[in-house]
Design a protein around this motif. Structure first.
Motif, PDB file in Angstrom:
ATOM      1  N   VAL A  19      -3.300  -1.860 -15.713  1.00 18.05           N
ATOM      2  CA  VAL A  19      -2.593  -2.491 -14.600  1.00 18.05           C
ATOM      3  C   VAL A  19      -2.813  -1.653 -13.346  1.00 18.05           C
ATOM      4  O   VAL A  19      -2.662  -0.430 -13.370  1.00 18.05           O
ATOM      5  N   VAL A  20      -3.191  -2.324 -12.264  1.00 16.34           N
ATOM      6  CA  VAL A  20      -3.377  -1.657 -10.975  1.00 16.34           C
ATOM      7  C   VAL A  20      -2.421  -2.311  -9.980  1.00 16.34           C
ATOM      8  O   VAL A  20      -2.398  -3.535  -9.850  1.00 16.34           O
ATOM      9  N   ASP A  53      -3.959  -3.811   3.272  1.00 18.56           N
ATOM     10  CA  ASP A  53      -3.544  -4.077   1.897  1.00 18.56           C
ATOM     11  C   ASP A  53      -4.567  -4.964   1.185  1.00 18.56           C
ATOM     12  O   ASP A  53      -4.914  -4.730   0.021  1.00 18.56           O
ATOM     13  N   VAL A  54      -5.034  -5.990   1.870  1.00 21.83           N
ATOM     14  CA  VAL A  54      -6.018  -6.902   1.270  1.00 21.83           C
ATOM     15  C   VAL A  54      -7.334  -6.177   1.029  1.00 21.83           C
ATOM     16  O   VAL A  54      -7.987  -6.356  -0.006  1.00 21.83           O
ATOM     17  N   ALA A  55      -7.728  -5.316   1.969  1.00 20.54           N
ATOM     18  CA  ALA A  55      -8.957  -4.544   1.782  1.00 20.54           C
ATOM     19  C   ALA A  55      -8.847  -3.627   0.570  1.00 20.54           C
ATOM     20  O   ALA A  55      -9.803  -3.480  -0.208  1.00 20.54           O
ATOM     21  N   ALA A  56      -7.676  -3.023   0.380  1.00 19.63           N
ATOM     22  CA  ALA A  56      -7.479  -2.159  -0.789  1.00 19.63           C
ATOM     23  C   ALA A  56      -7.514  -2.970  -2.072  1.00 19.63           C
ATOM     24  O   ALA A  56      -8.037  -2.516  -3.104  1.00 19.63           O
ATOM     25  N   LEU A  57      -6.974  -4.182  -2.041  1.00 19.82           N
ATOM     26  CA  LEU A  57      -7.018  -5.072  -3.196  1.00 19.82           C
ATOM     27  C   LEU A  57      -8.459  -5.401  -3.567  1.00 19.82           C
ATOM     28  O   LEU A  57      -8.862  -5.307  -4.736  1.00 19.82           O
ATOM     29  N   ILE A  58      -9.250  -5.774  -2.568  1.00 23.63           N
ATOM     30  CA  ILE A  58     -10.661  -6.098  -2.814  1.00 23.63           C
ATOM     31  C   ILE A  58     -11.381  -4.880  -3.385  1.00 23.63           C
ATOM     32  O   ILE A  58     -12.164  -4.985  -4.345  1.00 23.63           O
ATOM     33  N   GLU A  63     -14.524  -1.837  -7.406  1.00 20.30           N
ATOM     34  CA  GLU A  63     -14.837  -0.572  -8.066  1.00 20.30           C
ATOM     35  C   GLU A  63     -14.851  -0.710  -9.586  1.00 20.30           C
ATOM     36  O   GLU A  63     -15.392   0.148 -10.284  1.00 20.30           O
ATOM     37  N   ARG A  64     -14.315  -1.822 -10.075  1.00 20.21           N
ATOM     38  CA  ARG A  64     -14.349  -2.099 -11.515  1.00 20.21           C
ATOM     39  C   ARG A  64     -15.380  -3.158 -11.872  1.00 20.21           C
ATOM     40  O   ARG A  64     -15.455  -3.612 -13.012  1.00 20.21           O
TER      41      ARG A  64
END
Length: 249
Positions: A19-20, A53-58, A63-64
């Motif tokens: 979970v992230v 926040d959206v950029a961090a979500l993307i 990265e996975r």
């Protein structure tokens, strides 16, 4: 009901093996698959994400090696959709969800026998049948059969109708309850067995099982007017909308 269903979506993703959480979003990750239908995010109710926040979500998806994708009830977090669209997310689908409660539940009077899988072979047969029912959009695999077993063993329900050859003709699953509700999903009938009441029987089977375990409601989404009629006969009623957004390459 939107806040209720959205709170369930958050709690359900928090059950995932990985979970992230970032910027008001929860990402549920299944390490055994890269499928976007198993690896996706949902916002916290009332979330008000910034562009950062959206950029961090993307970034957390990329990265996975996963496709950025979300499933959520938009009315529970009205500022999420505009923020995602500003970042390039587009609509993958939008579905009405239906809700059933013990007061509206009307299981069919049917001679169709419904069973709970018990052996590895039965779970594999259910997985293969759902693969066929959904035109192989979700390939059958040992991991898929194991996911079905986990649903049953961790407080959810898996029910199936046995085919004459001993395999599976139709099946349905329902998550373990969270926030007082549970999601019925994966309702599918192999083409050769359609039109015999199997979908209604297995949906009633998982819904009744969750009510016996104390769920105050069960909700689901439908794929066409035919299936909607099946669910409405069981006592499901339209209550809101779920939106699917994805960031395409």
């Amino acid at each position: 009901m939107d806040n209720h269903v959205q709170s369930f979506a958050v709690a359900n993703l928090r059950r995932r093996p990985v979970v992230v959480e970032t910027g008001g979003f929860v990402i549920g990750v299944d390490p055994t698959s890269t499928s976007p239908y198993l690896n996706y995010a949902t916002p916290l109710p009332g979330s008000r994400p910034t562009a950062e926040d959206v950029a961090a979500l993307i970034g957390a998806f990329c990265e996975r090696g996963l496709k950025p994708r979300l499933e959520f009830a938009p009315d529970a977090a009205p500022e999420v959709e505009p923020a995602l669209r500003a970042a390039g997310f587009t609509t993958e689908a939008s579905h009405t969800y239906l809700v059933c409660t013990p007061d509206t539940f009307a299981p069919p009077v049917s001679a169709v026998p419904v069973e709970t899988p018990a052996t590895d072979e039965e779970y594999a047969a259910v997985d293969a049948a759902l693969c066929e029912a959904y035109d192989h959009a979700f390939p059958a695999s040992p991991e898929g059969a194991a996911r079905l077993r986990r649903i049953q063993e961790r407080g959810g329900a898996v029910r199936f109708v046995r085919a004459p050859d001993g395999g599976c003709a139709a099946a349905a699953t329902c998550s373990a309850p969270a926030e007082g509700t549970a999601e019925a999903a994966g309702v599918g009938t192999r083409p050769a067995f359609r039109g015999r009441g199997h979908a209604g029987a297995v949906t009633a089977g998982v819904t009744g099982a969750l009510f016996e375990r104390g769920a105050a409601s069960v909700w689901l989404e439908y794929g066409g007017e035919g299936s909607r009629r099946v669910y409405e006969r069981l006592g499901f009623r339209p209550r809101g909308t779920r939106l699917y957004l994805a960031l395409e390459d």
